[in-house]
Write an enzyme that holds these catalytic residues in place. Structure first.
Site, PDB file in Angstrom:
ATOM      1  N   THR A  64       2.842  -7.271  29.461  1.00 35.36           N
ATOM      2  CA  THR A  64       3.991  -6.364  29.423  1.00 35.36           C
ATOM      3  C   THR A  64       5.287  -7.158  29.491  1.00 35.36           C
ATOM      4  O   THR A  64       5.257  -8.404  29.431  1.00 35.36           O
ATOM      5  CB  THR A  64       3.837  -5.266  30.509  1.00 35.36           C
ATOM      6  OG1 THR A  64       4.878  -4.311  30.319  1.00 35.36           O
ATOM      7  CG2 THR A  64       3.900  -5.795  31.930  1.00 35.36           C
ATOM      8  N   LYS A  68       5.642 -10.107  25.799  1.00 30.71           N
ATOM      9  CA  LYS A  68       4.893  -9.707  24.597  1.00 30.71           C
ATOM     10  C   LYS A  68       5.109 -10.661  23.413  1.00 30.71           C
ATOM     11  O   LYS A  68       4.188 -10.904  22.638  1.00 30.71           O
ATOM     12  CB  LYS A  68       5.248  -8.273  24.203  1.00 30.71           C
ATOM     13  CG  LYS A  68       4.686  -7.241  25.194  1.00 30.71           C
ATOM     14  CD  LYS A  68       4.934  -5.825  24.734  1.00 30.71           C
ATOM     15  CE  LYS A  68       4.445  -4.843  25.799  1.00 30.71           C
ATOM     16  NZ  LYS A  68       4.527  -3.453  25.351  1.00 30.71           N
ATOM     17  N   ARG A 166      21.909   2.666  16.803  1.00 34.53           N
ATOM     18  CA  ARG A 166      23.333   2.504  17.116  1.00 34.53           C
ATOM     19  C   ARG A 166      23.918   1.398  16.228  1.00 34.53           C
ATOM     20  O   ARG A 166      24.959   1.539  15.642  1.00 34.53           O
ATOM     21  CB  ARG A 166      23.467   2.145  18.601  1.00 34.53           C
ATOM     22  CG  ARG A 166      24.842   1.801  19.033  1.00 34.53           C
ATOM     23  CD  ARG A 166      24.895   1.590  20.526  1.00 34.53           C
ATOM     24  NE  ARG A 166      24.043   0.495  20.990  1.00 34.53           N
ATOM     25  CZ  ARG A 166      23.905   0.125  22.251  1.00 34.53           C
ATOM     26  NH1 ARG A 166      24.549   0.789  23.195  1.00 34.53           N
ATOM     27  NH2 ARG A 166      23.133  -0.879  22.602  1.00 34.53           N
ATOM     28  N   TYR A 234       8.785   7.480  30.163  1.00 37.29           N
ATOM     29  CA  TYR A 234       8.113   8.487  30.997  1.00 37.29           C
ATOM     30  C   TYR A 234       8.544   8.260  32.442  1.00 37.29           C
ATOM     31  O   TYR A 234       9.158   7.247  32.773  1.00 37.29           O
ATOM     32  CB  TYR A 234       6.586   8.395  30.863  1.00 37.29           C
ATOM     33  CG  TYR A 234       6.028   7.087  31.340  1.00 37.29           C
ATOM     34  CD1 TYR A 234       5.924   6.009  30.470  1.00 37.29           C
ATOM     35  CD2 TYR A 234       5.647   6.907  32.673  1.00 37.29           C
ATOM     36  CE1 TYR A 234       5.462   4.796  30.913  1.00 37.29           C
ATOM     37  CE2 TYR A 234       5.181   5.681  33.113  1.00 37.29           C
ATOM     38  CZ  TYR A 234       5.092   4.632  32.229  1.00 37.29           C
ATOM     39  OH  TYR A 234       4.649   3.422  32.669  1.00 37.29           O
TER      40      TYR A 234
END
Ligand code: ATR
Length: 286
Positions: A64, A68, A166, A234
């Site tokens: 993680t 990565k 953006r 989440y």
């Protein structure tokens, strides 16, 4: 015999992976130990950690933030990469390449990388019965999270993909790069625009930006609508989802994606299939 797994990150204390994989092990009747592994944020430390883990008999590792891309480089120079890992330029799942081991490679030379993040998203969306085949999809964001889901979304049979960011040139550069990396990513099928200029009706809009980590909100056009809205974040209130729920869309956060990517890693490592819907129900209650 107990099979050993780790998730490597920095920070790592918050990771829910041990809880998820322990549930999978209970579901499939396998004896595992799955631990969080902190690693200093430099390439040499990461390589030392994974080599020690696999030399010590470890079966598989998740990777993680922030490792990565380092994991990608490491596998490129050692045991190889899956197609999804190659195209995304990032690895979230490590295992040993058995063919290389059988041909005499050392454990360190056989470390192989896959990326299950994007397929985890597609599997979760499918399990919600949100149709992807022929869908018009907008993806907001052009960073690492967005990059990881583009190929699996295209493979799922969507009709068009609009990538909004953006910073527009990051979106156009990403499309150029991915279309060079994979023949299934066709520039004709993908449009790009600035986030504030994204408008019209989509079947599905996915938020792959990191904005949920801040107090900022995305500049969403009043003329932007969808049937389904998905936020890859989440565990917190997500204004992006509240915005589209108020406009009548069905919504989901990314917890099911987390479980979906974990299930695919577990399946690679153990050969056992996970009942993701059942696991999600149990984990949502815990
Ligand atoms: P990740 O690995 O989570 O994708 P990243 O590679 O840093 O993280 O990418 C973050 C994404 O969120 C980018 O698309 C970024 O937009 P820019 O490319 O213009 O920087 C987007 N993002 C982050 N904060 C944002 C904000 N306040 N408003 C709009 N987009 C934002």
């Amino acid at each position: 015999m107990t099979q050993h797994f780790i998730v490597i990150g920095n920070p790592i204390a918050h990771s829910k992976s041990p809880e998820i994989h322990t549930l999978f092990a209970t579901q499939t009747g396998i004896d595992i130990r799955y631990q969080r592994q902190y690693c200093p944020d430099d390439e040499a430390s990461f390589i030392a950690v994974i080599e020690a883990f696999f030399r010590g008999g470890g079966v598989g590792a998740n990777v993680t933030v922030p490792f990565k891309q380092v994991a990608y480089d490491c596998c490129l120079a050692r045991g190889g990469l899956s197609e999804h890992a190659k195209v995304t330029g990032a690895v979230n799942t490590l295992l040993l390449n058995k063919t290389l081991l059988d041909n005499g490679a050392s454990v360190a030379e056989a470390v192989y990388g896959d990326n299950t993040d994007g397929q985890g998203l597609v599997n979760h969306i499918t399990s919600l019965s949100w149709p992807l085949d022929g869908a018009h999809v907008a993806l907001i964001g052009a960073g690492g999270a967005a990059r990881g889901v583009i190929m699996p979304l295209i493979e799922s049979g969507i009709a068009t993909l609009t990538i909004a960011n953006r910073t527009l040139n990051k979106a156009t550069d990403l499309v150029n790069e991915l279309s060079n990396a994979s023949p299934i990513i066709n520039e004709q099928q993908i449009k790009t625009c600035r986030t504030a200029e994204l408008s019209g009706q989509f079947d599905l809009i996915i938020n792959a930006t990191s904005i949920g980590l801040s107090d900022a909100t995305l500049p969403l056009s009043a003329a932007l609508n969808c049937q389904y809205a998905y936020d890859m974040m989440y565990g917190r209130t997500l204004p992006f989802l509240q915005h589209f729920a108020a406009r009548g869309a069905q919504i989901s956060d990314g917890y099911g994606m987390l479980i979906g990517q974990a299930a695919l890693s577990f399946e690679h490592w153990t050969g056992h299939t996970i009942d993701v819907a059942q696991a999600t129900k149990i984990l949502n209650k815990s």
